[in-house]
Motif scaffolding. Structure first.
Motif, PDB file in Angstrom:
ATOM      1  N   VAL A  97       0.842  -1.197   0.000  1.00  0.00           N
ATOM      2  CA  VAL A  97       0.000   0.000   0.000  1.00  0.00           C
ATOM      3  C   VAL A  97       0.877   1.247   0.000  1.00  0.00           C
ATOM      4  O   VAL A  97       0.579   2.232  -0.693  1.00  0.00           O
ATOM      5  N   GLY A  98       1.988   1.211   0.733  1.00  0.00           N
ATOM      6  CA  GLY A  98       2.902   2.350   0.752  1.00  0.00           C
ATOM      7  C   GLY A  98       3.478   2.666  -0.609  1.00  0.00           C
ATOM      8  O   GLY A  98       3.547   3.840  -1.013  1.00  0.00           O
ATOM      9  N   ILE A  99       3.898   1.647  -1.357  1.00  0.00           N
ATOM     10  CA  ILE A  99       4.470   1.897  -2.685  1.00  0.00           C
ATOM     11  C   ILE A  99       3.393   2.416  -3.631  1.00  0.00           C
ATOM     12  O   ILE A  99       3.645   3.296  -4.467  1.00  0.00           O
ATOM     13  N   VAL A 103       2.884   5.745  -6.092  1.00  0.00           N
ATOM     14  CA  VAL A 103       2.382   5.724  -7.466  1.00  0.00           C
ATOM     15  C   VAL A 103       1.290   6.777  -7.627  1.00  0.00           C
ATOM     16  O   VAL A 103       1.263   7.541  -8.603  1.00  0.00           O
ATOM     17  N   GLU A 104       0.384   6.826  -6.646  1.00  0.00           N
ATOM     18  CA  GLU A 104      -0.691   7.825  -6.697  1.00  0.00           C
ATOM     19  C   GLU A 104      -0.144   9.252  -6.634  1.00  0.00           C
ATOM     20  O   GLU A 104      -0.756  10.172  -7.173  1.00  0.00           O
ATOM     21  N   GLY A 301     -10.138   2.052   1.031  1.00  0.00           N
ATOM     22  CA  GLY A 301      -8.935   2.866   1.167  1.00  0.00           C
ATOM     23  C   GLY A 301      -9.024   3.970   2.188  1.00  0.00           C
ATOM     24  O   GLY A 301      -8.078   4.750   2.323  1.00  0.00           O
ATOM     25  N   THR A 302     -10.139   4.060   2.913  1.00  0.00           N
ATOM     26  CA  THR A 302     -10.297   5.123   3.915  1.00  0.00           C
ATOM     27  C   THR A 302     -10.690   4.541   5.268  1.00  0.00           C
ATOM     28  O   THR A 302     -11.275   3.457   5.354  1.00  0.00           O
ATOM     29  N   LEU A 303     -10.368   5.289   6.329  1.00  0.00           N
ATOM     30  CA  LEU A 303     -10.828   4.947   7.668  1.00  0.00           C
ATOM     31  C   LEU A 303     -10.894   6.228   8.482  1.00  0.00           C
ATOM     32  O   LEU A 303      -9.942   7.011   8.494  1.00  0.00           O
ATOM     33  N   GLY A 310      -6.414   5.267  -2.955  1.00  0.00           N
ATOM     34  CA  GLY A 310      -7.619   5.473  -3.734  1.00  0.00           C
ATOM     35  C   GLY A 310      -8.392   4.186  -3.983  1.00  0.00           C
ATOM     36  O   GLY A 310      -7.817   3.094  -4.034  1.00  0.00           O
ATOM     37  N   ARG A 311      -9.697   4.327  -4.143  1.00  0.00           N
ATOM     38  CA  ARG A 311     -10.555   3.151  -4.346  1.00  0.00           C
ATOM     39  C   ARG A 311     -10.150   2.365  -5.583  1.00  0.00           C
ATOM     40  O   ARG A 311     -10.081   1.130  -5.554  1.00  0.00           O
ATOM     41  N   LYS A 312      -9.862   3.039  -6.685  1.00  0.00           N
ATOM     42  CA  LYS A 312      -9.505   2.336  -7.913  1.00  0.00           C
ATOM     43  C   LYS A 312      -8.091   1.739  -7.826  1.00  0.00           C
ATOM     44  O   LYS A 312      -7.825   0.692  -8.419  1.00  0.00           O
TER      45      LYS A 312
END
Length: 407
Positions: A97-99, A103-104, A301-303, A310-312
């Motif tokens: 998730v960090g990498i 990317v995002e 992707g949120t809390l 992101g969701r996608k």
């Protein structure tokens, strides 16, 4: 102690608990969840594992959370909800998730060659065994960031085989916790690949290399980056590459010898701060901390209003990236499964010898920890123990028992 019992106050002060509800309001059978606990108590009584925790959540709420058995076979303390575990390879989804967060941010592309960030990989060759000898040939294409995420890089783990490349890993300092992430990456780059990049799924030190890329791109240590971008926003206050001496009484430990084979069990010291912050297997955590990470994934992707990914992007991560052409070598991935960007992914409703849904994604740790997310049933579970030799058995058992409770 079921889901309605109060959380340990000391732990709750550090890691906020997730919302809890009665199992039946979440479409979970209380009787079947109790049967699950009874089954695990039998295993503890038989000496399969010293103790364990199991958390089951549905529709964003915890329906069952129990701590069973002993925290350590050498002491009297019972397993607790806030016991601390070595999660080993459950570090990998967090680092992945960090990498993807980078990317995002536009700092890298999945198709970027690894050598763009770690130049030592530019000269890496592929090892081919011919006539009993190891021959080195050039790669047909560069290893990419996507290859690292889906373990098609051509890298390996020293315990994943006994070929000549594996022996190079075994004879090196690659397992040392006293080298830096940069030194580790350079060492791995000095070994030949076990196959051409993209040809095969080989579970490997790929995520350790992703951890080094995070350091290069962010300019921060891996631990500092994970804390800033994932752990602190999710209030995972008890997850890190070590824990403090003040938590010595909370450490979950394995049997000194495997109860099935008699082999000595030796795991790293959770109180010791390592030089190498292993992106592939170095984190320690609690059941509730990891449940917060799992709920973030389940929630797209949120809390608590904090967007981590992101969701996608998450949808991409939780999709199969192997397809029909990549060899899986019959290792680690059960029948009917592929691998995404940091998680195993269920491709078929049947074939595998345990229940689940198409689209499940999950991973585990070598010491006996396991989690999965079932988007179709809006369910996730976190299982923690420190029983390396029993990990295949316990993670199949917990799946069988949790799905029996789904109504």
């Amino acid at each position: 102690m079921n889901a309605q019992a109060a959380l340990n106050p000391a732990s709750a002060a550090l890691t906020p608990p997730l919302p809890e509800a009665r199992p039946e309001t979440l479409g979970l059978s209380r009787a079947r969840l109790q049967a699950m606990s009874d089954a695990f108590r039998r295993e503890i009584d038989k000496g399969t594992v010293p103790g364990l925790t199991v958390l089951v959540a549905r529709r964003g709420q915890v329906g069952w959370f129990e701590a069973l058995g002993k925290q350590s076979p050498a002491g009297p303390a019972p397993m607790a909800r806030d016991s601390i575990f070595r999660i080993f390879s459950m570090t990998k989804p967090i680092v992945s998730v960090g990498i993807m967060a980078l990317v995002e941010d536009g700092h890298l592309l999945l198709g970027d060659p690894v050598a763009k960030f770690i130049p030592e990989f530019a000269d890496q060759k592929v090892g081919v065994v011919s006539g009993g000898k190891l021959e080195l040939v050039p790669p047909k294409r560069p290893m990419t960031v996507q290859d690292l995420l889906r373990h098609t890089s051509g890298l390996t783990y020293e315990h994943q085989g006994d070929g000549p490349v594996h022996k190079l890993y075994q004879e090196s300092r690659v397992r040392s916790r006293k080298i830096t992430n940069a030194e580790h990456a350079a060492l791995v780059a000095s070994f030949p690949l076990v196959c051409q990049p993209g040809d095969e799924f080989n579970y490997s030190r790929s995520t350790d290399i992703l951890g080094r890329i995070i350091e290069v791109v962010s300019g921060k240590s891996l631990g500092a980056f994970l804390t800033e971008r994932i752990l602190a926003p999710l209030q995972m206050a008890e997850t890190g590459f070590s824990t403090s001496e003040t938590n010595a009484h909370r450490l979950a430990e394995p049997f000194a010898a495997d109860p099935w084979t008699g082999d000595k069990v030796a795991l790293f010291n959770m109180l010791e701060q390592p030089v190498m912050e292993s992106g592939g297997g170095g984190l320690v955590s609690t059941t509730m901390d990891y449940a917060r990470f799992a709920l973030m994934l389940r929630s797209g992707g949120t809390l608590d209003g904090n967007r981590i990914i992101g969701r996608k992007t998450l949808e991409l991560m939780a999709s199969d990236h192997l397809g029909p052409d990549v060899k899986t070598n019959g290792t680690l991935l059960s029948p009917g499964h592929g691998f995404g960007l940091g998680f195993a992914v269920r491709r078929d409703a049947g074939i595998a010898p345990f229940p689940g849904s198409v689209g499940n994604y999950f991973w585990s740790g070598i010491a006996g920890t396991f989690f999965w997310i079932d988007p179709k049933e809006d369910l996730f579970a976190v299982f923690m123990s420190q029983g390396p030799g029993q990990r295949d058995f316990t993670r199949t058992l917990v799946r069988d028992l949790v799905y029996a409770a789904v109504e």
